[in-house]
Design an enzyme around this catalytic site. Structure first.
Site, short mmCIF file in Angstrom:
data_model
loop_
_atom_site.label_atom_id
_atom_site.label_comp_id
_atom_site.label_asym_id
_atom_site.label_seq_id
_atom_site.Cartn_x
_atom_site.Cartn_y
_atom_site.Cartn_z
CE1 TYR A 59 -4.42 0.90 -0.35
CE2 TYR A 59 -4.36 -1.22 0.71
CZ TYR A 59 -5.04 -0.23 0.06
OH TYR A 59 -6.36 -0.29 -0.33
CD GLU A 61 -4.49 5.41 0.90
OE1 GLU A 61 -4.50 5.79 2.06
OE2 GLU A 61 -5.77 4.87 0.37
CG ASP A 204 -7.87 9.50 -24.47
OD1 ASP A 204 -6.87 8.88 -24.54
OD2 ASP A 204 -8.93 9.22 -24.34
CB THR A 230 -4.39 2.95 -22.11
OG1 THR A 230 -3.88 2.71 -23.50
CG2 THR A 230 -5.83 3.28 -22.13
CE LYS A 233 -6.96 1.09 -25.09
NZ LYS A 233 -7.95 2.15 -25.35
NE ARG A 239 -6.97 -4.48 -19.33
CZ ARG A 239 -6.82 -4.72 -20.41
NH1 ARG A 239 -6.00 -5.46 -21.04
NH2 ARG A 239 -7.61 -3.83 -21.45
C1 LIG Z 1 -8.97 2.65 -24.55
C2 LIG Z 1 -9.41 3.74 -24.53
C3 LIG Z 1 -9.53 4.45 -23.15
C4 LIG Z 1 -9.94 3.87 -22.07
O1 LIG Z 1 -9.18 2.89 -21.69
P1 LIG Z 1 -9.51 1.67 -20.49
O2 LIG Z 1 -8.10 1.10 -19.92
O3 LIG Z 1 -10.48 0.78 -21.14
O4 LIG Z 1 -10.40 2.29 -19.43
C5 LIG Z 1 -9.89 5.95 -23.10
N1 LIG Z 1 -9.57 6.65 -24.39
C6 LIG Z 1 -9.43 6.24 -25.53
C7 LIG Z 1 -9.50 6.97 -26.82
C8 LIG Z 1 -9.15 4.87 -25.76
O5 LIG Z 1 -9.22 4.36 -26.71
#
Ligand SMILES: *Cc1c(COP(=O)(O)O)cnc(C)c1O
Length: 453
Positions: A59, A61, A204, A230, A233, A239
């Protein structure tokens, strides 16, 4: 627990054969199939080892050197390393690596710069945008006034509409980013509009951050105030997610970095997932090496080659091609709502992708008229342009198998119709033949051979 010796020294193979066997089946599924879901990837063994490390026990925080609990010297070290690697890789002055995933990262951005009821602008979900950019059922449209923008009928962002809406609605926050967009994002044009109306501009880059790190896609760093991504990807980590603030962002609001930190913790989250942080550090280390550049460029080369091979067979793609890792196949030449048929038939042939809406979809988001596919995972596996022809051929053959099925207009008939479809494709000889070829093909590109379950 039977004995402490077992508890600490034996592997899951002997201690929990039930879970172990499910994991083993998942490794087999991944090994014998072609993963074309563009948001997925195949991480290195090092990323898996960090993710499965003892940091899951901790933990911590707070932030490095400012924690609420003791015993955090190693958690501090690994989080600081992740932050430093991310700053260097993306060229930004501030990074937060604690968001649990992409959606919570975006939520933290809203929490940091907006008040409930403020106006926000984002890419409409059926046009390829993400839930968290203001889709009606999401918190981002319930707590804020969402003004969605769209793509034109040719699939490209409608920058004229975006400018018009921004001037009319004066949003507090503007998003650029999508989950289903196959062209390069015009960050510079977005920034001009956001600056003109005084909005915070957040990019994003969840899908494309690996391409940006590997210099296969333009970076939003000179243009955006805030960048979210993220880590699982194209960046090929565990993750998780990161929020970055740029020099431009700090110039607009010198407290922006502090606001983001406070929004993540204690605003929205409790203890960070230190095991994920350790694995993010590993992934960022990998992404900083020269061969990651080759990887990122190969993803795009493969995507272009796959798009070209599919079009050569007569398949229709949104925007007639791709600039990135992703392809949107438009199935409307065969009827509407065809995505689910192709996704399920391909699943039976060990090819995984997802049904997706296309611009001006004549059907609904649940029964969309397209599928989305991409090359990050198969590129991690070592596939090159030549192999994309095999994939295009498999997809084309399966499209042929599902051509004659039509989604009923009467909603009450869909369930029965799909049940009949599922029964028939199970026994389709051509689909079985493609599956056999895919399994054989995959043997040439093995993964995770040393993992024992
Ligand atoms: C995948 C994605 C997210 C969110 O990711 P999670 O980990 O699934 O919550 C946010 N914005 C875009 C553009 C994405 O492709």
């Amino acid at each position: 627990m039977s004995s402490l010796k077992t508890f600490f020294n034996e592997s899951i193979t002997t201690t929990d054969p039930d879970v172990s066997s499910i994991i083993k089946h998942e490794i087999t599924r991944m090994s014998e199939g072609l993963e074309l879901i563009p948001s997925e990837n195949i991480v290195s063994l090092s990323v898996l080892q960090a993710l499965g490390s003892v940091f899951t026990n901790k933990y911590s925080e707070g932030y490095p050197k400012k924690r609420y609990y003791g015993g955090n010297e190693n958690a501090d070290a690994v989080e600081q390393l992740a932050i430093d690697r991310a700053k260097k890789l993306f060229g930004v002055p501030y990074v937060n690596v604690q968001p649990y995933s992409g959606s919570p990262a975006n939520m933290a951005v809203y929490f940091a710069v907006c008040n409930p009821g403020d106006t926000i602008m984002g890419h409409n979900l059926p046009d390829g945008g993400h839930l968290t950019h203001g889709w009606k059922v999401n918190f981002s449209a319930k707590f804020y006034k969402s003004v969605p923008y769209h793509v034109k009928s040719d699939g490209y962002l409608d920058m004229e509409e975006i400018r018009k809406l921004a001037i009319e609605h004066k949003p507090r926050l503007m998003w650029c980013g999508a989950t289903a967009y196959t062209r390069e994002f015009p960050f510079e044009e977005f920034a001009k509009i956001a600056d003109e109306v005084g909005a915070y501009f957040a990019a994003d880059v969840a899908h494309i951050s690996g391409l940006i790190a590997g210099e296969a896609h333009k970076s939003p760093v000179p243009y955006a105030h805030i960048i979210t991504t993220t880590t699982h990807k194209t960046l090929r980590g565990p993750r998780g997610a990161m929020i970055m603030v740029t020099e431009k962002g700090l110039k607009k609001d010198p407290e922006l970095a502090d606001k983001i930190d406070k929004a993540v913790f204690p605003g929205l989250q409790g203890g960070p997932h230190d095991h994920a942080t350790a694995a993010i550090a590993v992934a960022l280390g990998e992404a900083s090496k020269p061969d990651f550049k080759d990887y990122a460029h190969q993803i795009v080369k493969n995507s272009r080659a796959l798009a070209a091979a599919m079009m050569k067979k007569g398949l229709k793609l949104v925007t007639n091609g791709t600039d990135n890792h992703m392809i949107l196949l438009d199935l409307t030449p065969y009827g509407k709502g065809k995505g689910i048929f192709l996704q399920e038939a391909l699943d039976l042939a060990n090819i995984t992708l997802n049904k997706n809406t296309i611009p001006a979809d004549p059907s609904s988001p649940f029964y969309p008229s397209g599928v989305r596919l991409g090359t990050p995972a198969v590129t991690s596996r070592g596939l090159k342009e030549k192999e994309m022809e095999f994939i295009a051929d498999c997809i084309f053959r399966i499209v042929d198998c599902i051509k004659s099925y039509q989604l009923p207009d009467d909603k009450t008939q869909i369930k029965d119709y799909l049940a009949k479809f599922r029964e028939e494709v199970k026994h389709n000889k051509e689909i079985a033949k493609v599956k056999g070829e895919v399994v054989e093909f995959c043997k040439g590109f093995p993964i995770y051979q040393t993992l024992k379950y």
